[in-house]
Write an enzyme that holds these catalytic residues in place. Structure first.
Site, PDB file in Angstrom:
ATOM      1  N   THR A  83       0.744  -1.221  -0.051  1.00  0.00           N
ATOM      2  CA  THR A  83       0.056  -0.125  -0.046  1.00  0.00           C
ATOM      3  C   THR A  83       0.829   1.085   0.030  1.00  0.00           C
ATOM      4  O   THR A  83       0.622   2.426  -0.803  1.00  0.00           O
ATOM      5  CB  THR A  83      -0.923  -0.039   0.982  1.00  0.00           C
ATOM      6  OG1 THR A  83      -1.493  -1.204   1.310  1.00  0.00           O
ATOM      7  CG2 THR A  83      -1.943   1.086   1.129  1.00  0.00           C
ATOM      8  N   ILE A  84       1.810   1.097   0.835  1.00  0.00           N
ATOM      9  CA  ILE A  84       2.647   2.356   0.726  1.00  0.00           C
ATOM     10  C   ILE A  84       3.350   2.764  -0.439  1.00  0.00           C
ATOM     11  O   ILE A  84       3.291   4.046  -0.973  1.00  0.00           O
ATOM     12  CB  ILE A  84       3.934   2.140   1.983  1.00  0.00           C
ATOM     13  CG1 ILE A  84       3.185   2.135   3.225  1.00  0.00           C
ATOM     14  CG2 ILE A  84       4.940   3.162   1.882  1.00  0.00           C
ATOM     15  CD1 ILE A  84       4.342   1.574   4.452  1.00  0.00           C
ATOM     16  N   LYS A  88      -6.141  -2.065  -0.920  1.00  0.00           N
ATOM     17  CA  LYS A  88      -7.120  -2.190   0.005  1.00  0.00           C
ATOM     18  C   LYS A  88      -8.271  -1.554  -0.214  1.00  0.00           C
ATOM     19  O   LYS A  88      -8.760  -0.482   0.426  1.00  0.00           O
ATOM     20  CB  LYS A  88      -6.494  -1.906   1.312  1.00  0.00           C
ATOM     21  CG  LYS A  88      -5.309  -2.607   1.834  1.00  0.00           C
ATOM     22  CD  LYS A  88      -5.009  -1.887   3.509  1.00  0.00           C
ATOM     23  CE  LYS A  88      -4.015  -2.941   4.247  1.00  0.00           C
ATOM     24  NZ  LYS A  88      -2.753  -3.017   3.154  1.00  0.00           N
ATOM     25  N   ASP A 144     -13.976   1.391  -1.537  1.00  0.00           N
ATOM     26  CA  ASP A 144     -15.250   1.942  -2.567  1.00  0.00           C
ATOM     27  C   ASP A 144     -14.708   1.706  -3.999  1.00  0.00           C
ATOM     28  O   ASP A 144     -13.508   1.446  -4.220  1.00  0.00           O
ATOM     29  CB  ASP A 144     -15.602   3.348  -2.024  1.00  0.00           C
ATOM     30  CG  ASP A 144     -16.900   3.580  -2.524  1.00  0.00           C
ATOM     31  OD1 ASP A 144     -17.742   2.815  -2.898  1.00  0.00           O
ATOM     32  OD2 ASP A 144     -17.263   4.827  -2.331  1.00  0.00           O
ATOM     33  N   ALA A 145     -15.638   2.191  -4.693  1.00  0.00           N
ATOM     34  CA  ALA A 145     -15.309   2.100  -6.249  1.00  0.00           C
ATOM     35  C   ALA A 145     -14.605   0.798  -6.507  1.00  0.00           C
ATOM     36  O   ALA A 145     -13.491   0.675  -7.386  1.00  0.00           O
ATOM     37  CB  ALA A 145     -14.371   3.347  -6.617  1.00  0.00           C
ATOM     38  N   LEU A 147     -11.313   0.632  -9.418  1.00  0.00           N
ATOM     39  CA  LEU A 147     -10.131   0.799  -8.729  1.00  0.00           C
ATOM     40  C   LEU A 147      -9.339  -0.663  -9.380  1.00  0.00           C
ATOM     41  O   LEU A 147      -8.257  -0.793  -9.645  1.00  0.00           O
ATOM     42  CB  LEU A 147     -10.014   0.624  -7.403  1.00  0.00           C
ATOM     43  CG  LEU A 147     -10.395   2.178  -6.818  1.00  0.00           C
ATOM     44  CD1 LEU A 147     -10.468   2.159  -5.387  1.00  0.00           C
ATOM     45  CD2 LEU A 147      -9.045   3.366  -7.100  1.00  0.00           C
ATOM     46  N   GLU A 206      -8.741  -8.327   2.800  1.00  0.00           N
ATOM     47  CA  GLU A 206      -7.821  -8.002   3.661  1.00  0.00           C
ATOM     48  C   GLU A 206      -8.328  -7.703   5.120  1.00  0.00           C
ATOM     49  O   GLU A 206      -9.074  -6.769   5.133  1.00  0.00           O
ATOM     50  CB  GLU A 206      -7.155  -6.568   3.208  1.00  0.00           C
ATOM     51  CG  GLU A 206      -5.887  -6.087   4.173  1.00  0.00           C
ATOM     52  CD  GLU A 206      -4.428  -6.819   3.829  1.00  0.00           C
ATOM     53  OE1 GLU A 206      -3.798  -6.824   4.863  1.00  0.00           O
ATOM     54  OE2 GLU A 206      -4.140  -7.314   2.926  1.00  0.00           O
ATOM     55  N   HIS A 225      -4.386 -10.395   8.998  1.00  0.00           N
ATOM     56  CA  HIS A 225      -3.285  -9.451   8.859  1.00  0.00           C
ATOM     57  C   HIS A 225      -3.081  -9.124  10.403  1.00  0.00           C
ATOM     58  O   HIS A 225      -4.108  -8.228  10.996  1.00  0.00           O
ATOM     59  CB  HIS A 225      -3.821  -8.194   8.180  1.00  0.00           C
ATOM     60  CG  HIS A 225      -2.496  -7.238   7.847  1.00  0.00           C
ATOM     61  ND1 HIS A 225      -2.360  -6.472   6.808  1.00  0.00           N
ATOM     62  CD2 HIS A 225      -1.614  -6.945   8.622  1.00  0.00           C
ATOM     63  CE1 HIS A 225      -1.429  -5.784   6.637  1.00  0.00           C
ATOM     64  NE2 HIS A 225      -0.783  -5.887   7.978  1.00  0.00           N
ATOM     65  N   ARG A 249       0.546  -3.188  11.286  1.00  0.00           N
ATOM     66  CA  ARG A 249       1.823  -2.819  11.477  1.00  0.00           C
ATOM     67  C   ARG A 249       1.932  -1.914  12.941  1.00  0.00           C
ATOM     68  O   ARG A 249       2.794  -2.135  13.760  1.00  0.00           O
ATOM     69  CB  ARG A 249       2.280  -1.590  10.572  1.00  0.00           C
ATOM     70  CG  ARG A 249       3.780  -0.915  10.765  1.00  0.00           C
ATOM     71  CD  ARG A 249       3.811   0.111   9.624  1.00  0.00           C
ATOM     72  NE  ARG A 249       4.079  -0.747   8.301  1.00  0.00           N
ATOM     73  CZ  ARG A 249       5.483  -0.751   7.798  1.00  0.00           C
ATOM     74  NH1 ARG A 249       6.403  -0.127   8.561  1.00  0.00           N
ATOM     75  NH2 ARG A 249       5.793  -1.306   6.678  1.00  0.00           N
TER      76      ARG A 249
END
Length: 217
Positions: free
Chosen positions: A37-38, A65, A68-69, A73, A113, A137, A140
């Site tokens: 993601t980062i 992650k 929405d949409a 995406l 996720e 998960h 972090r």
């Protein structure tokens, strides 16, 4: 062996150049390349295109992650070359369905996720609409606060497997942690910092593969 858990590397660097340095060292030992993601946020979809072009034989996961949409995406990451993408567990079921529909049209896949709060009632819904993969998960921030793997985690993972999900496990996973899961049909182990930040990333990846063969071979 086909029943061996796969090894996925989480590339949560902030620069593509750093991710490429790691991959050049470890790619032979890696089954799945996760553009974290980062990194997705920092460098965008060009990262997906570049890594898929460099490693066309590897599964490329764009960990965006989706909340929405779902259709828009998922199209974005699949058009860029991703094989899989992630939908966050709090996303509405219609978002899950939209992302999954787009994935199946292209012979690709999504993962749910499991970061934050979720329920087994939601898991039942995901299963009913055709989701096959979930990612268990340990976040972090939870790791930084000292949270360790416990019986609650193991019971949840076992229950998800028994529901028929292919389960990936992530969250500060180390080689020593693997034995905790040795009696479970884990699909994928996801390692990030324990490989990337190692003095010898290739040796670290090999140690994961050796431990996986030891416990599941």
């Amino acid at each position: 062996m086909n029943n061996l858990p796969k090894l996925q590397i989480a590339l949560d660097d902030q620069m593509l150049s750093e991710a490429i340095k790691t991959m050049q060292l470890v790619y032979k030992e890696i089954d799945i390349i996760e553009i974290g993601t980062i990194l997705c946020c920092s460098e965008g979809m060009s990262t997906v295109k570049n890594l898929k072009a460099m490693y066309p034989d590897k599964i490329i996961l764009a960990d965006i992650k989706i909340a929405d949409a779902g259709e828009i995406l998922s199209k974005m990451v699949f058009d860029a070359g991703a094989d899989w993408t992630t939908v966050i567990c709090c996303a509405p079921i219609d978002t899950v369905k939209a992302a999954l529909k787009e994935a199946k049209k292209r012979n690709k896949d999504i993962q749910i996720e499991l970061t934050g709060s979720w329920t087994f009632e939601q898991a039942k819904q995901w299963k009913e609409v055709g989701v096959e993969q979930v990612v268990y998960h340990r976040g972090r921030d939870a790791q930084a606060a000292g949270q360790t793997w416990d019986v609650h985690d193991l019971n949840n993972i076992e229950r998800l497997i028994n529901m028929g999900f292919k389960v990936s496990v992530t969250g500060g996973i180390t080689v020593k942690d693997l034995k905790l899961f040795k009696d479970m049909a884990i699909n994928i182990f996801i390692a990030g910092r324990s490989i990337r930040d190692s003095k010898d990333p290739l040796e670290a990846a090999k140690e994961f593969k050796t431990a996986i063969k030891k416990y599941w071979g």
